[in-house]
Design a protein around this motif. Sequence first.
Motif, PDB file in Angstrom:
ATOM      1  N   THR A  32       0.740  -0.735   0.246  1.00 27.69           N
ATOM      2  CA  THR A  32      -0.003   0.018   0.026  1.00 27.69           C
ATOM      3  C   THR A  32       0.991   1.061   0.264  1.00 27.69           C
ATOM      4  OG1 THR A  32      -0.131  -0.199   2.331  1.00 27.69           O
ATOM      5  CG2 THR A  32      -1.815  -1.123   1.018  1.00 27.69           C
ATOM      6  N   GLU A  33       2.442   0.805   0.484  1.00 29.47           N
ATOM      7  CA  GLU A  33       3.282   2.029   0.215  1.00 29.47           C
ATOM      8  C   GLU A  33       2.640   3.419  -1.525  1.00 29.47           C
ATOM      9  OE1 GLU A  33       4.520  -0.812   3.094  1.00 29.47           O
ATOM     10  OE2 GLU A  33       3.766  -0.518   0.434  1.00 29.47           O
ATOM     11  N   THR A  34       3.160   4.229  -0.770  1.00 29.56           N
ATOM     12  CA  THR A  34       3.049   4.869  -2.297  1.00 29.56           C
ATOM     13  C   THR A  34       4.086   6.071  -2.374  1.00 29.56           C
ATOM     14  OG1 THR A  34       2.180   6.783  -0.605  1.00 29.56           O
ATOM     15  CG2 THR A  34       0.170   5.682  -1.848  1.00 29.56           C
ATOM     16  N   GLN A  80       5.372  -7.707  -5.359  1.00 28.05           N
ATOM     17  CA  GLN A  80       3.972  -7.565  -4.410  1.00 28.05           C
ATOM     18  C   GLN A  80       3.481  -8.745  -3.405  1.00 28.05           C
ATOM     19  OE1 GLN A  80       2.522  -5.373  -5.257  1.00 28.05           O
ATOM     20  NE2 GLN A  80       2.538  -3.861  -6.234  1.00 28.05           N
TER      21      GLN A  80
END
Length: 814
Positions: A491-493, A505
């Motif tokens: 969920t890191e951006t 992933q």
Amino acid sequence: MHPISFRSTLLLGAGIAALVSNPAAAQETATAPPEPQSVDAESDSTGDIIVTARRRQESAQDIPLAVSVLGAQQLDETGAFNVNRLQQLAPTLQFYSSNPRNTAVNIRGLGVPFGLTSDGFEQGVGIYVDDVYYSRVASATFDFLDVAQIEVLRGPQGTLYGKNTTAGAINIQTNQPTFDFEGRAELSIGNYNFQQARLAVSGPLSDTVAARVAFSGTSRNGTIRNVVTGENIQSLDNIGLRTQILWEPTDRLKIKLVGDYNKQDAVCCGSVFVGTGATQRPLNRQFAALAAAQNYAPPSTNPFDRLTDLDSNLNAGNVIAGAALKITWDVGPGTLTSVSAWRYWDWKPENDRDFTGLSIVARSQNPSQQDQYTQELRYTYSGDRIDFVLGAFGFNQRIDTQGLESQGVNASRWNITPSNPLSADPSVLDGLTARNTQVLKSTSAALFGQLSWKVTDAFTIQPGARLNYDKKSGFYQRRVFTKAGTELLGTETDAVSRARLAIYQPQLSAPSDTDWNLTYDLTASYELAPDVLAYGTYAKSFKTIGINQNGLPTDAAGVPIAAAGTIRPEKVDHFELGLKSQFWDRRVTLNLAAYRTEIRDYQATVNNGQFGVLRGYLANAGKVRSQGIEADFAIRPSARFTAYANAAYTDARYVRFTDAPCPPELSGGTTASAGQTPSAPGTPGGISPANCDISGQRLPGVSKWAVSFGAEGNVPATFLGQSGEVYLGYDGTYRSNFSSNPSPSAYTFVDGYALSNFRLGFRTDGGLNLFGWVRNAFDENYFEQLFVGPGNTGLIAGLPGDPRTWGVTAALTF
């Protein structure tokens, strides 16, 4: 002493001791070896070759079934000590192995998907050793141990064998315990420091108990030089032990307990640089530009210099062991057989998955452990007009895998777009690690049977049926960690995390499925004349459900495609016509077979180039078919000369596969959107189709033409005071070109090749056999496989076949 040959050297000493200890006394009690013939399998008093392909002893010429039979003497003298060598004698057999786990054994081009192996599907070619099913195809890479004969059965065998097989079976029969003392010792040495020793001893322990013990050890230096480590890779270091105890409390009851242990500890497995091919990636992201950016060049651009520079540890540690209890009880007019078995597999690999001397994929390993339990009950009856086999089979398997793959210091510049500043920072990807946990549980049960009704003295019909239940459940979890040990949740951006998540992933899946299948077959045969049998077969068969165990493909948003978790069963329609004949007082044998096999929902291995699914995954192709003609010819005009020629024409194609992964020349570019026309193959920075229609193209790994042929002549002679014969033998094989990629590519067709093997020796009726041999005598340069490098960079790597090898063998049967 070379470290890889220590175990084998111990056995060499045992072999030498057996050869030199009182040979005269040994020869007095020895039984004569079979006379040399094109197939020197077990034969009865009439000279017929006896097989157990239909679970009872019969002449190979009397059964309406395409079968190749290879006896112990032929296997020994031609150096066919494992399945890889066996394919040089059986042209309908295909064997490909990049390491023991990633091994494919196919018959007529069918069996398992070509490419990296997944635990989630079944083998289409069953391997049986003394009626015990070996589910791990890795067992095919081990040395044959104390083998009496091998039968290669072509076509579906589900109504005769416990585990369903859609393409055929390899039925291996070992030598059994005897109540007379006997044994055999064999010693071989050759170039590349080849050493092989075999020893088998059998005899009584009491009036009702007999035992047999067999050892085998093989070692050889590798044939590829790793310039980074200084090691020779692709070595051999195999050891095997098999013990059998037979108890015959009455004339009608036999109880046999078997235990075996086999270990491989080779410096294996690797590849060499073959070349590059243009893909549709931007030019600065293809192999030449990426390599130049890091001042990298392969150690040689000629693959047959046999040089590599793989920088990761290589290991192919492999243990296969087990125990079996076989009870044979003559009950009334028939025989009841029970076979209970446990098999164990321990696989400890280390690989270099980037195929280069750069540290891109720094570590790649998927150690696995398997426990397998099987139980088969079978009742066999033979009468004047009716023969039948009825059986029940149960199978339970659990496989645990602990996968690990990590990126190295060269990964950032290799994997991140050069225009992105992060590509210049090695720390972005260095140490990025994916840890995979996999569990597979597989259970199946079956009822099967086959009836043979002799309607007249000449005409026989043979129906069979099988009811099968399968249940598979899997678990897969991939967790991703940075070098510092921080777990990425997906969920890191931030930019650095996105670059890392583009490589690995996190993923979690637990596919499961069950399936019932009812299949059947019908064979009719007619004896046209004495020693001439014609037959026709139709079989409705299947390969059961599969599940994806190596991670699922993802959609454009990076989300795993859950529907890809399970794979539909294959549906098989098989048609075959055959003719078996002998003439000239059975000096000549000519067998012909023509077949067509159609498979709907074919289970194929595909790979979309994603780093997270480097091992590929399973998917259903619409339909494939394999059709062809086979001929087996043998002639023995006298005891002084034999010759044989076996040929197979195989036309195996995808009939319908409209959404296949694209070959490298059509991959790597911007994915075409609706209405866009994909670029021509090999256009840098081009537009790539989302997938490709490969309908009509050839199945991978299959040569259209495969031929094996040979001859042997002998003359009476006396040597070392012993009377016997001097013999000269030749065995040749030819295979035409084949595709080495699931989606045919111009870059991965392996050229056809021909191999020649010679032997010159002396043997006696007393059991002594001394001979020299040379294999690949003309030092043919050829590839066993070609590999497409990851990431659509255009890298092509390969595995060269063995160069010329030579040596001597001494064997004594006593």
